[in-house]
Design a protein around this motif. Sequence first.
Motif, PDB file in Angstrom:
ATOM      1  N   GLN A 106      53.282  73.117  37.444  1.00  0.00           N
ATOM      2  CA  GLN A 106      54.717  72.901  37.635  1.00  0.00           C
ATOM      3  C   GLN A 106      55.356  73.966  38.527  1.00  0.00           C
ATOM      4  OE1 GLN A 106      56.760  70.445  36.089  1.00  0.00           O
ATOM      5  NE2 GLN A 106      54.909  69.396  35.474  1.00  0.00           N
ATOM      6  N   SER A 107      54.572  74.635  39.368  1.00  0.00           N
ATOM      7  CA  SER A 107      55.140  75.680  40.222  1.00  0.00           C
ATOM      8  C   SER A 107      56.079  75.062  41.260  1.00  0.00           C
ATOM      9  CB  SER A 107      54.030  76.451  40.926  1.00  0.00           C
ATOM     10  OG  SER A 107      53.455  75.670  41.954  1.00  0.00           O
ATOM     11  N   PHE A 108      56.994  75.903  41.749  1.00  0.00           N
ATOM     12  CA  PHE A 108      57.960  75.431  42.745  1.00  0.00           C
ATOM     13  C   PHE A 108      57.261  74.790  43.928  1.00  0.00           C
ATOM     14  CE2 PHE A 108      60.180  76.135  46.744  1.00  0.00           C
ATOM     15  CZ  PHE A 108      61.351  75.433  46.507  1.00  0.00           C
ATOM     16  N   TRP A 109      56.274  75.468  44.493  1.00  0.00           N
ATOM     17  CA  TRP A 109      55.636  74.985  45.718  1.00  0.00           C
ATOM     18  C   TRP A 109      54.870  73.690  45.500  1.00  0.00           C
ATOM     19  CZ3 TRP A 109      57.868  76.525  49.789  1.00  0.00           C
ATOM     20  CH2 TRP A 109      58.432  77.788  49.843  1.00  0.00           C
ATOM     21  N   LYS A 110      54.244  73.532  44.358  1.00  0.00           N
ATOM     22  CA  LYS A 110      53.514  72.285  44.060  1.00  0.00           C
ATOM     23  C   LYS A 110      54.484  71.116  43.894  1.00  0.00           C
ATOM     24  CE  LYS A 110      49.166  73.621  43.627  1.00  0.00           C
ATOM     25  NZ  LYS A 110      48.032  73.057  44.305  1.00  0.00           N
ATOM     26  N   VAL A 111      55.529  71.318  43.110  1.00  0.00           N
ATOM     27  CA  VAL A 111      56.479  70.238  42.830  1.00  0.00           C
ATOM     28  C   VAL A 111      57.304  69.913  44.074  1.00  0.00           C
ATOM     29  CG1 VAL A 111      58.471  69.552  41.437  1.00  0.00           C
ATOM     30  CG2 VAL A 111      56.543  70.731  40.381  1.00  0.00           C
ATOM     31  N   ALA A 112      57.859  70.950  44.727  1.00  0.00           N
ATOM     32  CA  ALA A 112      58.641  70.714  45.941  1.00  0.00           C
ATOM     33  C   ALA A 112      57.767  70.097  47.034  1.00  0.00           C
ATOM     34  CB  ALA A 112      59.272  72.019  46.429  1.00  0.00           C
ATOM     35  N   GLY A 113      56.534  70.555  47.132  1.00  0.00           N
ATOM     36  CA  GLY A 113      55.611  69.997  48.124  1.00  0.00           C
ATOM     37  C   GLY A 113      55.304  68.540  47.864  1.00  0.00           C
ATOM     38  N   SER A 116      65.485  70.793  40.081  1.00  0.00           N
ATOM     39  CA  SER A 116      65.803  71.620  41.254  1.00  0.00           C
ATOM     40  C   SER A 116      64.606  71.745  42.192  1.00  0.00           C
ATOM     41  CB  SER A 116      66.287  73.008  40.826  1.00  0.00           C
ATOM     42  OG  SER A 116      65.299  73.675  40.064  1.00  0.00           O
ATOM     43  N   TYR A 117      63.406  71.787  41.645  1.00  0.00           N
ATOM     44  CA  TYR A 117      62.203  71.869  42.481  1.00  0.00           C
ATOM     45  C   TYR A 117      61.992  70.564  43.250  1.00  0.00           C
ATOM     46  CZ  TYR A 117      60.730  76.012  39.755  1.00  0.00           C
ATOM     47  OH  TYR A 117      60.644  77.236  39.155  1.00  0.00           O
ATOM     48  N   VAL A 118      62.169  69.455  42.543  1.00  0.00           N
ATOM     49  CA  VAL A 118      62.022  68.147  43.189  1.00  0.00           C
ATOM     50  C   VAL A 118      63.060  68.004  44.302  1.00  0.00           C
ATOM     51  CG1 VAL A 118      62.196  65.649  42.848  1.00  0.00           C
ATOM     52  CG2 VAL A 118      61.065  67.073  41.118  1.00  0.00           C
ATOM     53  N   PHE A 119      64.315  68.359  43.992  1.00  0.00           N
ATOM     54  CA  PHE A 119      65.383  68.203  44.987  1.00  0.00           C
ATOM     55  C   PHE A 119      65.122  69.050  46.222  1.00  0.00           C
ATOM     56  CE2 PHE A 119      69.473  69.072  46.956  1.00  0.00           C
ATOM     57  CZ  PHE A 119      69.919  67.770  47.157  1.00  0.00           C
ATOM     58  N   ALA A 120      64.626  70.254  46.049  1.00  0.00           N
ATOM     59  CA  ALA A 120      64.353  71.122  47.207  1.00  0.00           C
ATOM     60  C   ALA A 120      63.375  70.454  48.172  1.00  0.00           C
ATOM     61  CB  ALA A 120      63.806  72.466  46.738  1.00  0.00           C
ATOM     62  N   GLY A 121      62.311  69.883  47.656  1.00  0.00           N
ATOM     63  CA  GLY A 121      61.331  69.219  48.513  1.00  0.00           C
ATOM     64  C   GLY A 121      61.868  67.959  49.151  1.00  0.00           C
ATOM     65  N   VAL A 122      62.543  67.143  48.354  1.00  0.00           N
ATOM     66  CA  VAL A 122      63.102  65.890  48.849  1.00  0.00           C
ATOM     67  C   VAL A 122      64.183  66.170  49.898  1.00  0.00           C
ATOM     68  CG1 VAL A 122      64.499  63.904  48.115  1.00  0.00           C
ATOM     69  CG2 VAL A 122      62.508  64.586  46.783  1.00  0.00           C
ATOM     70  N   GLY A 140      57.306  66.390  46.328  1.00  0.00           N
ATOM     71  CA  GLY A 140      58.523  65.658  46.695  1.00  0.00           C
ATOM     72  C   GLY A 140      58.687  65.541  48.196  1.00  0.00           C
ATOM     73  N   PHE A 141      58.420  66.642  48.905  1.00  0.00           N
ATOM     74  CA  PHE A 141      58.538  66.650  50.368  1.00  0.00           C
ATOM     75  C   PHE A 141      57.574  65.646  50.994  1.00  0.00           C
ATOM     76  CE2 PHE A 141      57.273  68.158  54.564  1.00  0.00           C
ATOM     77  CZ  PHE A 141      58.500  68.354  55.179  1.00  0.00           C
ATOM     78  N   MET A 142      56.322  65.685  50.578  1.00  0.00           N
ATOM     79  CA  MET A 142      55.319  64.800  51.172  1.00  0.00           C
ATOM     80  C   MET A 142      55.594  63.333  50.848  1.00  0.00           C
ATOM     81  SD  MET A 142      53.577  66.633  53.104  1.00  0.00           S
ATOM     82  CE  MET A 142      52.438  65.363  53.616  1.00  0.00           C
ATOM     83  N   LEU A 143      56.016  63.068  49.640  1.00  0.00           N
ATOM     84  CA  LEU A 143      56.321  61.697  49.252  1.00  0.00           C
ATOM     85  C   LEU A 143      57.422  61.121  50.136  1.00  0.00           C
ATOM     86  CD1 LEU A 143      55.975  59.344  47.203  1.00  0.00           C
ATOM     87  CD2 LEU A 143      57.867  60.374  45.947  1.00  0.00           C
ATOM     88  N   ILE A 144      58.515  61.851  50.289  1.00  0.00           N
ATOM     89  CA  ILE A 144      59.644  61.373  51.095  1.00  0.00           C
ATOM     90  C   ILE A 144      59.287  61.364  52.570  1.00  0.00           C
ATOM     91  CG2 ILE A 144      62.038  61.852  51.773  1.00  0.00           C
ATOM     92  CD1 ILE A 144      61.609  60.728  48.883  1.00  0.00           C
ATOM     93  N   LEU A 145      58.581  62.374  53.047  1.00  0.00           N
ATOM     94  CA  LEU A 145      58.200  62.440  54.457  1.00  0.00           C
ATOM     95  C   LEU A 145      57.435  61.193  54.860  1.00  0.00           C
ATOM     96  CD1 LEU A 145      58.373  64.400  56.897  1.00  0.00           C
ATOM     97  CD2 LEU A 145      56.064  65.120  56.296  1.00  0.00           C
ATOM     98  N   VAL A 146      56.481  60.786  54.046  1.00  0.00           N
ATOM     99  CA  VAL A 146      55.667  59.614  54.369  1.00  0.00           C
ATOM    100  C   VAL A 146      56.434  58.316  54.115  1.00  0.00           C
ATOM    101  CG1 VAL A 146      53.574  58.355  53.712  1.00  0.00           C
ATOM    102  CG2 VAL A 146      53.499  60.834  53.977  1.00  0.00           C
ATOM    103  N   ALA A 147      57.107  58.224  52.977  1.00  0.00           N
ATOM    104  CA  ALA A 147      57.781  56.977  52.599  1.00  0.00           C
ATOM    105  C   ALA A 147      58.960  56.647  53.506  1.00  0.00           C
ATOM    106  CB  ALA A 147      58.250  57.059  51.148  1.00  0.00           C
TER     107      ALA A 147
END
Length: 193
Positions: A101-108, A37-43, A110-117
């Motif tokens: 494994q905090s929400f902000w670290k994991v979601a962040g 759920s944390y990964v999905f939120a960021g992605v 995922g967000f940065m990975l997808i944003l750049v990729a």
Amino acid sequence: MISITVTALVFGVVFLAELPDKTALAGLVLGTRYRASYVFAGVAAAFALHVVLAVAAGSVLTLLPQGLVHALTGVLFLAGAAMLLLQKGEDEEEIRRPEDQSFWKVAGAGFMLILVAEFGDLTQIMTANLAARYDDPLSVGLGAVLALWAVAGLGIVGGKALMKRVPLALITKIAALLMLGLGVWGLWEAIAG
């Protein structure tokens, strides 16, 4: 007003084009290491931002003469089909593990990975083309974001099982054929129109 037809068409095309993409594999890797759920939120947030940018770019294209837009989108779809057919298999990218494994670290992450990729990625260009073609930013945006979220969800939760059942090469060929058809159709409309 949302067009179910446009939304469904965009969903299908973007979904098939995104399945063989490196970001689906990146989501799979993140999903195996961190809370889904944390990964999905960021992605999901990164994909939503990309769709907004793509739809805005496509909406600007609608200001051009219709024949030129059909020709331009037709050529871009043909180029996208060629890119899909000529690409080599994607390797899993090395993903930096956040310290905790905090929400902000994991979601962040995922967000940065997808944003750049995904910036300037084929599906972002396709979304802009579809927004220009149909001049229906809400329906195109909804179809694209739902498709990207669906692929992300599949990658995060069930990617391994899907890849065992459906060969990536087959998914890529189906997406390329759809894009080829849209490209030929766009060029035909430009010539006939």
